[in-house]
Design a protein around this motif. Structure first.
Motif, mmCIF file in Angstrom:
data_model
loop_
_atom_site.group_PDB
_atom_site.id
_atom_site.type_symbol
_atom_site.label_atom_id
_atom_site.label_comp_id
_atom_site.label_asym_id
_atom_site.label_seq_id
_atom_site.Cartn_x
_atom_site.Cartn_y
_atom_site.Cartn_z
ATOM 1 N N GLU A 92 27.029 18.637 0.981
ATOM 2 C CA GLU A 92 26.588 20.023 0.982
ATOM 3 C C GLU A 92 27.716 20.926 1.478
ATOM 4 O O GLU A 92 28.383 20.610 2.462
ATOM 5 N N ALA A 93 27.910 22.044 0.802
ATOM 6 C CA ALA A 93 28.937 22.992 1.196
ATOM 7 C C ALA A 93 28.529 24.387 0.738
ATOM 8 O O ALA A 93 27.830 24.550 -0.268
ATOM 9 N N TYR A 94 28.972 25.387 1.484
ATOM 10 C CA TYR A 94 28.625 26.770 1.133
ATOM 11 C C TYR A 94 29.327 27.185 -0.152
ATOM 12 O O TYR A 94 28.705 27.677 -1.089
ATOM 13 N N SER A 115 30.374 19.034 -4.660
ATOM 14 C CA SER A 115 29.342 19.291 -3.659
ATOM 15 C C SER A 115 28.174 20.046 -4.281
ATOM 16 O O SER A 115 28.233 20.488 -5.433
ATOM 17 N N VAL A 116 27.105 20.192 -3.500
ATOM 18 C CA VAL A 116 25.962 21.014 -3.890
ATOM 19 C C VAL A 116 25.699 22.036 -2.791
ATOM 20 O O VAL A 116 26.098 21.849 -1.643
ATOM 21 N N ASN A 117 25.014 23.097 -3.159
ATOM 22 C CA ASN A 117 24.604 24.119 -2.197
ATOM 23 C C ASN A 117 23.119 24.397 -2.375
ATOM 24 O O ASN A 117 22.726 25.147 -3.268
ATOM 25 N N PRO A 118 22.261 23.801 -1.533
ATOM 26 C CA PRO A 118 20.821 24.008 -1.677
ATOM 27 C C PRO A 118 20.367 25.411 -1.297
ATOM 28 O O PRO A 118 19.211 25.771 -1.550
ATOM 29 N N ASN A 119 21.257 26.220 -0.725
ATOM 30 C CA ASN A 119 20.886 27.581 -0.332
ATOM 31 C C ASN A 119 20.980 28.572 -1.487
ATOM 32 O O ASN A 119 20.498 29.701 -1.375
ATOM 33 N N LEU A 120 21.587 28.167 -2.575
ATOM 34 C CA LEU A 120 21.627 29.026 -3.756
ATOM 35 C C LEU A 120 20.270 29.011 -4.457
ATOM 36 O O LEU A 120 19.463 28.104 -4.265
ATOM 37 N N THR A 121 20.028 29.995 -5.290
ATOM 38 C CA THR A 121 18.825 29.976 -6.121
ATOM 39 C C THR A 121 18.999 28.979 -7.255
ATOM 40 O O THR A 121 20.130 28.577 -7.583
ATOM 41 N N VAL A 122 17.908 28.575 -7.852
ATOM 42 C CA VAL A 122 17.975 27.667 -8.996
ATOM 43 C C VAL A 122 18.830 28.280 -10.109
ATOM 44 O O VAL A 122 19.647 27.587 -10.735
ATOM 45 N N LYS A 123 18.693 29.565 -10.342
ATOM 46 C CA LYS A 123 19.461 30.207 -11.409
ATOM 47 C C LYS A 123 20.955 30.207 -11.087
ATOM 48 O O LYS A 123 21.791 30.052 -11.994
#
Length: 264
Positions: free
Chosen positions: A47-49, A131-139
């Motif tokens: 996970e990363a911003y 990486s992924v960022n779960p804080n972003l919106t799905v879009k």
């Protein structure tokens, strides 16, 4: 043209198991039009911003888990990096206005190597780790994947490793393949319809629309779900989705394999 795939990495034990799901992973190379030039893979465990793009001469294997059999800690997956593809990935993201950074120090976590060793056990395909960022919106997550779509035409295989139903609070580790919870199946059924119809609007609102979303994708653990969104976006130019495998372990841990786009 390479399809993109979402691959559930399950529990770390999947790395040394042989079952119907691992057999489906073993067969994935046969679905491709040719051997990939490289693999670009999103892992739920990185996970990363900002969007991180990782490459090294040879990736070390990260054993980022505890309490499992010693055999798991002895596994090495010495994949090579691919700087040219990493640089192309960064360029595409930058052109889409997406904040991105290069990482040359982080190895492959189990979200990467557990699935890769079933697909390419010889570690003979170069890897670019994402990486992924779960804080972003799905879009927003979808748009990151869409920005990488041109890689598919350059023989780059795009994978997302995570889990569609992934909630430790509801897993029954005493049960391996039986006593599946009905709510988990209902969530997977909704997801199958939504993805097959390529309904990005409903997917973006899955928390309100999907049955039992709060159990399937807990608010504290969305990182496993969002890997799917990235690789779906990577096939936006074709908008075809096919679920190749679905089974559930421990009552509620999904083993799902999704293909987005067609092999050409």
């Amino acid at each position: 043209m390479m399809p993109s795939f979402f691959i559930a990495h399950g529990a770390p034990l999947l790395a040394i198991e042989n079952n119907a799901y691992t057999e489906a992973l073993n067969q994935l190379p046969g679905l491709l039009p040719r051997k990939p030039r490289a693999i670009v893979i999103f892992s739920a465990h990185w996970e990363a911003y900002d969007q991180m793009v990782g490459t090294m001469d040879t990736f070390p294997t990260i054993h980022d888990f505890g309490g499992f059999p010693q055999a798991l800690y002895e596994i090495e997956y010495p994949a090579k990096g691919e700087r040219e593809v990493a640089d192309e990935t960064i360029r595409l993201l930058q052109e889409a206005g997406i904040p991105v950074a290069l990482n040359t120090t982080r190895g492959l976590d189990h979200g990467h190597w557990v699935v890769l060793r079933h697909i390419y056990p010889d570690a003979d395909i170069p890897v670019v780790a994402l990486s992924v960022n779960p804080n972003l919106t799905v879009k927003e997550q979808y748009q990151i994947g869409k920005a990488l779509s041109p890689l598919r035409a350059k023989d780059v295989l795009i994978l997302g490793s995570g889990g569609t139903v992934h909630n430790f609070s509801y897993m029954d580790l005493r049960e391996s393949d039986s006593n599946t919870f009905e709510w988990a199946e209902q969530f997977e059924d909704w997801l199958q319809t939504t993805l097959t119809d390529w309904n990005v609007e409903d997917l973006a609102n899955y928390r309100e629309l999907a049955p039992h979303a709060e159990k399937a994708v807990p608010a504290y653990g969305t990182e496993h779900f969002v890997s799917l969104v990235y690789v779906m976006g990577a096939a936006d130019d074709e908008r075809t989705a096919k679920r190749l495998h679905m089974s559930i372990r421990y009552g509620s841990l999904s083993h799902t394999l999704w293909q987005f786009g067609d092999a050409k």
